[in-house]
Design an enzyme around this catalytic site. Structure first.
Site, PDB file in Angstrom:
ATOM      1  N   GLU A 109     -11.631  -2.624  -8.956  1.00  0.00           N
ATOM      2  CA  GLU A 109     -12.339  -3.193  -7.804  1.00  0.00           C
ATOM      3  C   GLU A 109     -13.531  -2.338  -7.401  1.00  0.00           C
ATOM      4  OE1 GLU A 109     -10.244  -2.236  -3.731  1.00  0.00           O
ATOM      5  OE2 GLU A 109      -8.697  -2.503  -5.269  1.00  0.00           O
TER       6      GLU A 109
ATOM      7  N   HIS B 249      -9.317  -8.787  -8.340  1.00  0.00           N
ATOM      8  CA  HIS B 249      -9.332  -8.286  -6.966  1.00  0.00           C
ATOM      9  C   HIS B 249     -10.113  -9.262  -6.098  1.00  0.00           C
ATOM     10  CE1 HIS B 249     -11.089  -5.932  -3.585  1.00  0.00           C
ATOM     11  NE2 HIS B 249      -9.871  -5.437  -3.544  1.00  0.00           N
TER      12      HIS B 249
ATOM     13  N   ASP C 105      -0.432   0.068  -4.451  1.00  0.00           N
ATOM     14  CA  ASP C 105      -1.874   0.342  -4.495  1.00  0.00           C
ATOM     15  C   ASP C 105      -2.159   1.574  -3.644  1.00  0.00           C
ATOM     16  OD1 ASP C 105      -4.623   0.335  -4.467  1.00  0.00           O
ATOM     17  OD2 ASP C 105      -4.847  -1.699  -3.698  1.00  0.00           O
TER      18      ASP C 105
ATOM     19  N   LYS D 296       0.828  -1.202   0.000  1.00  0.00           N
ATOM     20  CA  LYS D 296       0.000   0.000   0.000  1.00  0.00           C
ATOM     21  C   LYS D 296       0.866   1.257   0.000  1.00  0.00           C
ATOM     22  CE  LYS D 296      -4.007  -2.098   0.293  1.00  0.00           C
ATOM     23  NZ  LYS D 296      -4.971  -2.079  -0.820  1.00  0.00           N
TER      24      LYS D 296
ATOM     25  N   GLU E 287      -1.778   0.838  -8.758  1.00  0.00           N
ATOM     26  CA  GLU E 287      -3.197   0.499  -8.700  1.00  0.00           C
ATOM     27  C   GLU E 287      -4.031   1.623  -8.095  1.00  0.00           C
ATOM     28  OE1 GLU E 287      -5.804  -2.986  -6.511  1.00  0.00           O
ATOM     29  OE2 GLU E 287      -3.895  -3.510  -7.484  1.00  0.00           O
TER      30      GLU E 287
ATOM     31  N   ASP F 222     -13.650  -7.621  -9.629  1.00  0.00           N
ATOM     32  CA  ASP F 222     -13.826  -8.464  -8.447  1.00  0.00           C
ATOM     33  C   ASP F 222     -15.083  -9.290  -8.673  1.00  0.00           C
ATOM     34  OD1 ASP F 222     -14.664  -9.473  -5.914  1.00  0.00           O
ATOM     35  OD2 ASP F 222     -13.583  -7.881  -4.864  1.00  0.00           O
TER      36      ASP F 222
END
Length: 363
Positions: A249, A299, A197, A168, A223, A272
Site C-alpha cells: 500500500e 489495499h 497488520d 491491527k 502485513e 492500491d
C-alpha cells in the site's frame, strides 16, 4: 472514441463512521476524497477518485487541475496508455510516486470507466474476465479498541457477511498484541482466515520477534511488518518470519513492486489502485505477481478494485477498507457469505452521491 472535452476535479473531507487508529497514522476521524470526472465530446462521462489520510488532498487535487487536465484535454480518451505516459512524464521530476501517482490514479480510473461506458462492458470483462465473485475480508483499523470493543466489531463484521478479518497490531508492548490475537483466534475458531497488520511499526528484529510470537495463531498473513524502503530487511522477515508477508500500500510505482519482488521482500503484493497509478499500473503489478508465482491481494477502495481481482486468476482475498464510502455510493456492493460480486454495469459501475458530498467540500 471521442476526444476528452472536460475534466472536473473536486475535493471533499469525508467523516468516518467511527474513530480509527493504527500504529503509525494515529487517530483518524475523517479522510480527504479527490474525485475526477472526465467527459468526452459525445457527452459520455467517466469517474475516478483517490484519497489521502489526514493530509495532502489539496495537493493531489491541484496536480490534477493544474498539471494533468491540460495534458489530456483534447486528446483521444481511448488511448489510455498514451495518456498515462504523458501524465507520468509531466509529473516525473516532481513525482515518481506519492501525490503524483495518486493524482494520475484518479484520472486513469476515470479514463477506464469512460472506456467501459463507451464499450458497454464492465471493466472486469474488459480486463479479460476471470470470475466476478471475489473473496473479501474486513480490514479493521482498530489498534486502540479495547478487547471487548474489538470482539464486538468482529461480530458486526460477521453479521455483515464477512468470512475473513484483519486486525491491527503494533502496540508498544508486544505481549498486548499477542494477547489480542490469541483472543481473536479463540473467538473466531480454528481455520477462520485471520490476518494482522503492523502498519510498518516494527524494526526488522522486532518484526521477527513478533512473527515468532504470533506463529501459534495460524495467521493467513502478516502485513507491513516494517518500512517499505528497507528491502533487505523485509527479505529477512520473509525468510525468517514463518508467515506470508503482505505489503504494497506504500509502494507507489510499478518499479517499486518489481524491486520488492526481485528482492524477495514480499510474498503477497498488495497494490492500491488509488495510489499506484490507477487501473493501468495495478494491472502491471498483477502481471508481475503472476509471473513470479505470487498470489495477489489489494489495499483500499474495494468498490473500484473488485474489477481487477475479478480478472486475476491468482487473486486471494480483497480488502474491504475501513475508509468505505458506503454512505456516499448510490448502490454499494453487498457482502454475501464472504464474497462480493463485480457489477455487470458498463465501466466500474460506481456512482457517487455528489449532492450529499457537496456538504463535505472544504470552505
Amino acid at each position: 472514441m471521442a476526444k476528452i472535452e472536460r475534466v472536473r476535479t473536486d475535493l471533499f473531507r469525508v467523516p468516518l463512521e467511527r474513530r480509527l487508529t493504527d500504529s503509525t497514522h494515529g487517530v483518524m476521524i475523517d479522510f480527504e476524497l479527490i474525485t475526477v470526472r472526465i467527459e468526452d465530446a459525445d457527452g459520455r462521462q467517466g469517474l475516478g477518485y483517490t484519497y489521502t489520510v489526514n493530509h495532502g488532498g489539496a495537493a493531489v487535487a491541484t496536480m490534477v487541475e493544474r498539471d494533468l487536465a491540460p495534458v489530456i484535454l483534447g486528446k483521444d480518451a481511448a488511448r489510455i496508455e498514451e495518456r498515462w505516459q504523458d501524465m507520468w512524464w509531466t509529473l516525473h521530476y516532481a513525482g515518481r510516486g506519492g501525490h503524483a501517482t495518486s493524482a494520475i490514479s484518479a484520472v486513469d480510473i476515470a479514463l477506464w470507466d469512460l472506456m467501459g461506458v463507451t464499450a458497454g462492458l464492465p471493466l472486469w470483462k474488459l480486463f479479460g474476465g476471470y470470475d466476478p465473485t471475489v473473496p473479501v475480508y474486513a480490514g479493521g483499523i482498530d489498534l486502540e479498541l479495547s478487547l471487548e470493543e474489538l470482539l464486538a466489531q468482529t461480530d458486526a463484521f460477521l453479521d455483515d457477511g464477512f468470512r475473513a478479518i484483519k486486525m491491527k497490531v503494533g502496540r508498544a508492548d508486544l505481549r498486548q498484541d499477542v494477547a489480542r490475537v490469541a483472543a481473536m483466534r479463540e473467538h473466531l475458531g480454528d481455520g477462520f482466515p485471520l490476518m494482522v497488520d503492523a502498519n510498518m511499526k516494527w524494526t526488522v528484529d522486532g518484526a521477527l520477534r513478533a512473527c515468532r510470537a504470533l506463529e501459534p495463531f495460524d495467521l493467513l498473513w502478516v502485513e507491513e511488518p516494517t518500512i517499505p524502503d528497507d528491502l533487505r530487511g523485509n527479505a529477512r522477515i520473509v525468510d525468517g518470519g514463518r508467515h506470508a508477508i503482505a505489503a504494497g500500500e506504500n509502494l507507489h510505482t510499478v518499479y517499486e513492486f518489481a524491486q520488492a519482488i526481485d528482492a524477495g521482500a514480499v510474498t503477497l503484493p498488495e497494490p492500491d489502485v488509488s495510489n499506484i497509478g490507477g487501473y493501468t499500473a495495478f494491472r502491471k503489478v498483477s502481471a508481475l505477481a503472476e509471473a513470479n508465482n505470487l498470489l495477489l491481494t489489494s489495499h483500499g477502495v474495494h468498490d473500484l478494485t473488485v474489477h481487477l481481482l475479478a480478472a486475476a486468476p491468482h487473486r486471494t482475498f480483497m480488502e474491504a477498507h475501513g475508509f468505505g464510502l458506503t454512505a456516499f455510493i448510490v448502490d454499494p456492493m453487498p457482502v454475501v457469505d464472504g464474497h462480493v460480486t463485480a457489477p455487470d454495469t458498463p465501466g466500474h459501475g460506481v456512482a457517487l452521491d455528489f449532492e450529499a458530498l457537496a456538504a463535505r467540500a472544504p470552505h
